[in-house]
Design an enzyme around this catalytic site. Structure first.
Site, mmCIF file in Angstrom:
data_model
loop_
_atom_site.group_PDB
_atom_site.id
_atom_site.type_symbol
_atom_site.label_atom_id
_atom_site.label_comp_id
_atom_site.label_asym_id
_atom_site.label_seq_id
_atom_site.Cartn_x
_atom_site.Cartn_y
_atom_site.Cartn_z
ATOM 1 N N SER A 135 0.863 -1.166 -0.033
ATOM 2 C CA SER A 135 -0.041 -0.095 -0.114
ATOM 3 C C SER A 135 0.791 1.340 -0.001
ATOM 4 O O SER A 135 2.046 1.406 0.602
ATOM 5 C CB SER A 135 -1.016 -0.021 1.213
ATOM 6 O OG SER A 135 -1.253 1.185 1.519
ATOM 7 N N GLU A 137 0.352 3.621 1.822
ATOM 8 C CA GLU A 137 0.358 3.990 3.321
ATOM 9 C C GLU A 137 1.852 3.713 3.793
ATOM 10 O O GLU A 137 2.351 4.539 4.965
ATOM 11 C CB GLU A 137 -0.587 3.200 4.208
ATOM 12 C CG GLU A 137 -1.700 3.776 4.070
ATOM 13 C CD GLU A 137 -2.121 4.955 4.959
ATOM 14 O OE1 GLU A 137 -1.548 5.124 5.966
ATOM 15 O OE2 GLU A 137 -2.813 5.806 4.305
ATOM 16 N N TYR A 158 -0.970 -0.091 10.346
ATOM 17 C CA TYR A 158 -1.056 -0.568 9.113
ATOM 18 C C TYR A 158 -0.215 -0.393 8.239
ATOM 19 O O TYR A 158 0.503 -1.401 7.778
ATOM 20 C CB TYR A 158 -2.538 -0.016 8.587
ATOM 21 C CG TYR A 158 -2.707 -0.639 7.171
ATOM 22 C CD1 TYR A 158 -3.267 -1.836 6.938
ATOM 23 C CD2 TYR A 158 -2.551 0.276 6.080
ATOM 24 C CE1 TYR A 158 -3.510 -1.860 5.512
ATOM 25 C CE2 TYR A 158 -2.683 0.061 4.612
ATOM 26 C CZ TYR A 158 -3.196 -1.087 4.507
ATOM 27 O OH TYR A 158 -3.616 -1.412 3.059
HETATM 28 P P1 NDP Z 1 -11.226 -5.271 2.200
HETATM 29 O O1 NDP Z 1 -10.730 -4.366 3.263
HETATM 30 O O2 NDP Z 1 -12.152 -5.079 1.335
HETATM 31 O O3 NDP Z 1 -10.999 -6.848 2.576
HETATM 32 C C1 NDP Z 1 -9.840 -7.379 3.371
HETATM 33 C C2 NDP Z 1 -9.912 -8.839 3.241
HETATM 34 O O4 NDP Z 1 -9.250 -9.449 4.083
HETATM 35 C C3 NDP Z 1 -11.471 -9.528 3.287
HETATM 36 O O5 NDP Z 1 -11.607 -10.645 2.527
HETATM 37 C C4 NDP Z 1 -11.263 -9.907 4.963
HETATM 38 O O6 NDP Z 1 -12.133 -11.153 5.039
HETATM 39 C C5 NDP Z 1 -9.794 -10.548 4.634
HETATM 40 N N1 NDP Z 1 -9.324 -10.560 6.058
HETATM 41 C C6 NDP Z 1 -9.279 -9.900 7.240
HETATM 42 N N2 NDP Z 1 -8.728 -10.514 8.289
HETATM 43 C C7 NDP Z 1 -8.337 -11.851 7.674
HETATM 44 C C8 NDP Z 1 -7.497 -12.719 8.194
HETATM 45 N N3 NDP Z 1 -7.143 -12.917 9.361
HETATM 46 N N4 NDP Z 1 -7.355 -14.071 7.672
HETATM 47 C C9 NDP Z 1 -7.633 -14.039 6.290
HETATM 48 N N5 NDP Z 1 -8.374 -13.111 5.524
HETATM 49 C C10 NDP Z 1 -8.564 -11.916 6.295
HETATM 50 O O7 NDP Z 1 -9.692 -5.113 1.248
HETATM 51 P P2 NDP Z 1 -9.569 -4.207 -0.139
HETATM 52 O O8 NDP Z 1 -10.319 -5.121 -1.205
HETATM 53 O O9 NDP Z 1 -9.664 -2.962 0.030
HETATM 54 O O10 NDP Z 1 -8.056 -4.557 -0.264
HETATM 55 C C11 NDP Z 1 -7.420 -5.898 -0.683
HETATM 56 C C12 NDP Z 1 -5.793 -5.792 -0.274
HETATM 57 O O11 NDP Z 1 -5.141 -4.667 -0.792
HETATM 58 C C13 NDP Z 1 -5.703 -5.586 1.127
HETATM 59 O O12 NDP Z 1 -4.368 -6.321 1.726
HETATM 60 C C14 NDP Z 1 -5.324 -4.054 1.116
HETATM 61 O O13 NDP Z 1 -4.780 -3.768 2.532
HETATM 62 C C15 NDP Z 1 -4.623 -3.806 0.002
HETATM 63 N N6 NDP Z 1 -4.790 -2.502 -0.412
HETATM 64 C C16 NDP Z 1 -5.944 -1.946 -0.832
HETATM 65 C C17 NDP Z 1 -5.872 -0.671 -1.417
HETATM 66 C C18 NDP Z 1 -7.332 -0.068 -1.644
HETATM 67 O O14 NDP Z 1 -7.479 1.251 -2.026
HETATM 68 N N7 NDP Z 1 -8.326 -0.770 -1.503
HETATM 69 C C19 NDP Z 1 -5.067 0.146 -1.664
HETATM 70 C C20 NDP Z 1 -3.811 -0.750 -1.233
HETATM 71 C C21 NDP Z 1 -3.651 -1.551 -0.853
HETATM 72 P P3 NDP Z 1 -13.538 -10.947 5.655
HETATM 73 O O15 NDP Z 1 -14.593 -10.555 4.538
HETATM 74 O O16 NDP Z 1 -13.843 -12.144 6.436
HETATM 75 O O17 NDP Z 1 -13.439 -9.723 6.677
HETATM 76 P P1 GDR Z 2 -7.157 5.396 3.648
HETATM 77 O O1 GDR Z 2 -8.640 5.342 3.020
HETATM 78 O O2 GDR Z 2 -6.911 5.649 4.635
HETATM 79 O O3 GDR Z 2 -6.507 6.013 2.332
HETATM 80 O O4 GDR Z 2 -6.699 3.803 3.200
HETATM 81 P P2 GDR Z 2 -10.063 5.779 3.690
HETATM 82 O O5 GDR Z 2 -11.044 6.231 2.837
HETATM 83 O O6 GDR Z 2 -10.144 5.352 5.123
HETATM 84 O O7 GDR Z 2 -9.446 7.538 4.090
HETATM 85 C C1 GDR Z 2 -9.193 8.360 3.087
HETATM 86 C C2 GDR Z 2 -9.174 9.882 3.653
HETATM 87 O O8 GDR Z 2 -10.338 10.357 4.055
HETATM 88 C C3 GDR Z 2 -10.024 10.908 5.238
HETATM 89 N N1 GDR Z 2 -11.386 10.721 5.912
HETATM 90 C C4 GDR Z 2 -12.137 9.871 6.567
HETATM 91 N N2 GDR Z 2 -11.898 8.278 6.330
HETATM 92 C C5 GDR Z 2 -12.929 7.439 6.637
HETATM 93 N N3 GDR Z 2 -12.585 6.346 6.512
HETATM 94 N N4 GDR Z 2 -13.915 7.893 7.166
HETATM 95 C C6 GDR Z 2 -14.399 9.212 7.563
HETATM 96 O O9 GDR Z 2 -15.268 9.839 8.009
HETATM 97 C C7 GDR Z 2 -13.299 10.217 6.877
HETATM 98 N N5 GDR Z 2 -13.331 11.732 7.101
HETATM 99 C C8 GDR Z 2 -12.323 11.896 6.467
HETATM 100 C C9 GDR Z 2 -9.200 9.909 6.138
HETATM 101 O O10 GDR Z 2 -8.348 10.519 7.189
HETATM 102 C C10 GDR Z 2 -8.082 9.691 5.038
HETATM 103 O O11 GDR Z 2 -7.404 11.026 4.996
HETATM 104 C C11 GDR Z 2 -7.286 2.948 1.813
HETATM 105 C C12 GDR Z 2 -7.410 1.433 2.407
HETATM 106 O O12 GDR Z 2 -8.062 0.881 1.348
HETATM 107 C C13 GDR Z 2 -6.179 0.950 2.673
HETATM 108 O O13 GDR Z 2 -6.074 -0.508 3.005
HETATM 109 C C14 GDR Z 2 -5.147 1.260 1.559
HETATM 110 O O14 GDR Z 2 -4.126 0.578 1.804
HETATM 111 C C15 GDR Z 2 -4.949 2.689 1.210
HETATM 112 O O15 GDR Z 2 -6.322 3.272 0.945
HETATM 113 C C16 GDR Z 2 -4.145 2.896 0.071
#
Ligand code: NDP
Ligand code: GDR
Length: 321
Positions: A135, A137, A158
C-alpha cells in the site's frame, strides 16, 4: 488442466474483482474465507457457483492468515500456480485501535503464507508465483512523487505492518528464491468498497440524503487528498505483474490527485446538492497521524506492464452514486 489461483481475502472488494477476472481467463479459483457469525459473501454473488456443481471453477476453504497450519494445509491440498495475498485488516483508522491484530494479520500473516509457499515449493519442486498487496500507506510522510524507490516512512500501524510484509516478501525472494512480487497500490474503490471507507461512506450518504433517509454526513479530515481509481482496473495490474518473466515491484496509480472536498463536490454534484449544507466534522474521527502528501509516479508500471486505468475519477464517482 486449468491454472489454479489461491486468493486470501477473496471476500474483499479486490478479491471479488480478481476472482471474476481469473475465471474469465480460465483459471480455477480457490479462496480462503474466515468463519464469521454473519454471512459475508455478498461481493461474490454473481460469481460464486456452488462447488457441488460440475461447472464450478471457484472453491472456498475455511482458513485464516493468523492460522499458519491452515495456510500450509491449503497450499499442500490445492497446489496452486499463483497465490494472491489480499487478506488484511485494511482500515488505516482502525489500525490505530487494533494494533496487535493488524500486525498479526498483515505482517505475520504474510510471513506465514510465504513460509507455507516455500515449504510447498521444496516438496513439490514447483515455483508458485506470489503477489503481495502492498500500500501507498508505506510511504507515509516521504515527499512526493512516490515511486518504487521511494523511502518508506509509514504513519500508521497498518502502514508499518505493510512495510514488514514487503520486506518478508523481498527476503523470501532473495534468500529462498521465491517468485514473489509486491504491488504498491494507490487507493482504488468501487460500489463494493466497504462502507467505512471514505468514498463509499460519501457516495452511500449522498443517495440516502437525496432520498430523505439520512440528514447529515459526519466526516473527519477533509484536507487530505488521494488518487482514487477503480478496483476493477487495478486487479488487472495485479494479474499482469504475475505474468512477467522477471518478477518486480510496481507502483499502480491513476496519477490524478483529488482532495476530499473535490470528492464531496463531485458526489453531491451528481444529485445537484451542495455538500456544505450536509457535511459535519467530528474531530474524534481525526487520526493521530495522516498521510498527507501523496502523488504517484507510476511510469515503470505503464512502460513494463502496459497498464493504464480505464475508469476516470468522474466515472468512478458516478458509478458509486
Ligand atoms: P477489504 O478491506 O475489502 O478486505 C480485506 C479482506 O481480508 C477481506 O476478504 C477479509 O475477510 C480478509 N481478512 C481480514 N482478516 C483476515 C484474516 N485474519 N485472515 C484471512 N483473511 C482476512 O480489502 P480491499 O479489497 O480494499 O484490499 C485488498 C488488499 O489490498 C488488502 O491487503 C489491502 O490492504 C490492500 N490495499 C488496498 C487498497 C485499496 O485502495 N482498496 C490500496 C492498497 C492496498 P472478511 O470478509 O472475512 O472480513
Ligand atoms: P485510506 O482510505 O486511509 O487512504 O486507506 P480511507 O477511505 O479510510 O481514508 C481516506 C482519507 O479520508 C479521510 N477521512 C475519512 N476516512 C474514513 N474512512 N472515514 C471518514 O469519515 C473520513 N473523513 C475523512 C481519512 O482521514 C483519509 O485521509 C485506504 C485503504 O483501502 C487501505 O487499505 C489502503 O492501503 C489505502 O487506501 C491505500
Amino acid at each position: 488442466m486449468p491454472k489454479k489461483a489461491l486468493i486470501t481475502g477473496i471476500t474483499s472488494q479486490d478479491g471479488s474483482y480478481l476472482t471474476k477476472l481469473l475465471l474469465e481467463k480460465g483459471y480455477e479459483v480457490h479462496g480462503i474465507i474466515r468463519r464469521s457469525s454473519s454471512f459475508n459473501m455478498e461481493r461474490l454473488y454473481g460469481t460464486y457457483i456452488d462447488s457441488h456443481s460440475s461447472s464450478a471453477r471457484i472453491k472456498l476453504h475455511y482458513g485464516d492468515l493468523i492460522d499458519a497450519a491452515s495456510l500450509r494445509k491449503w497450499m499442500d491440498t490445492i497446489c496452486p500456480h499463483e497465490v494472491y495475498n489480499l487478506g488484511a485488516q485494511s482500515h488505516v483508522g482502525v489500525s490505530f485501535e487494533n494494533l496487535e491484530y493488524t500486525t498479526d494479520v498483515v505482517a505475520t500473516g504474510a510471513l506465514c503464507l510465504l513460509e507455507a509457499i516455500k515449504s510447498y515449493n521444496r516438496r513439490a519442486k514447483r515455483k508458485v508465483r506470489y503477489y503481495q498487496a502492498r500500500s501507498i500507506e508505506m510511504y507515509g510522510s516521504s515527499p512526493p512523487p512516490q515511486d518504487e524507490n521511494t523511502e518508506f516512512h509509514p504513519m500508521s500501524p497498518y502502514g508499518v505492518s505493510k512495510v514488514a510484509a514487503h520486506w518478508y516478501t523481498v527476503h523470501y525472494r532473495e534468500a529462498h528464491g521465491l517468485f514473489a512480487c509486491n504491488g504498491i497500490l494507490f487507493n482504488h474503490e468501487s460500489p463494493r468498497q466497504a462502507e467505512n471507507f471514505l468514498t463509499r461512506k460519501i457516495t452511500r450518504a449522498v443517495g440516502r440524503i437525496k432520498l430523505g433517509l439520512q440528514e447529515k454526513l459526519v466526516l473527519g479530515n477533509l484536507k487530505e487528498s488521494r488518487e482514487w481509481g477503480f478496483a476493477g482496473d487495478y486487479v488487472q495490474a495485479m494479474w499482469l505483474m504475475l505474468q512477467q518473466d522477471e518478477l518486480d515491484d510496481y507502483v499502480v496509480a491513476t496519477e490524478e490527485t483529488h482532495t476530499v472536498e473535490e470528492l464531496l463536490e463531485a458526489a453531491f454534484g451528481q444529485v445537484k446538492l451542495n455538500w456544505k449544507n450536509h457535511v459535519e466534522i467530528d474531530e474524534s474521527q481525526l487520526r493521530p497521524s495522516e498521510v498527507d502528501n501523496l502523488r504517484a509516479c507510476a511510469n515503470k508500471e505503464k512502460q513494463k506492464l502496459g497498464w493504464t486505468p480505464k475508469v476516470s475519477f468522474k466515472e468512478l464517482v458516478a458509478m458509486m452514486i
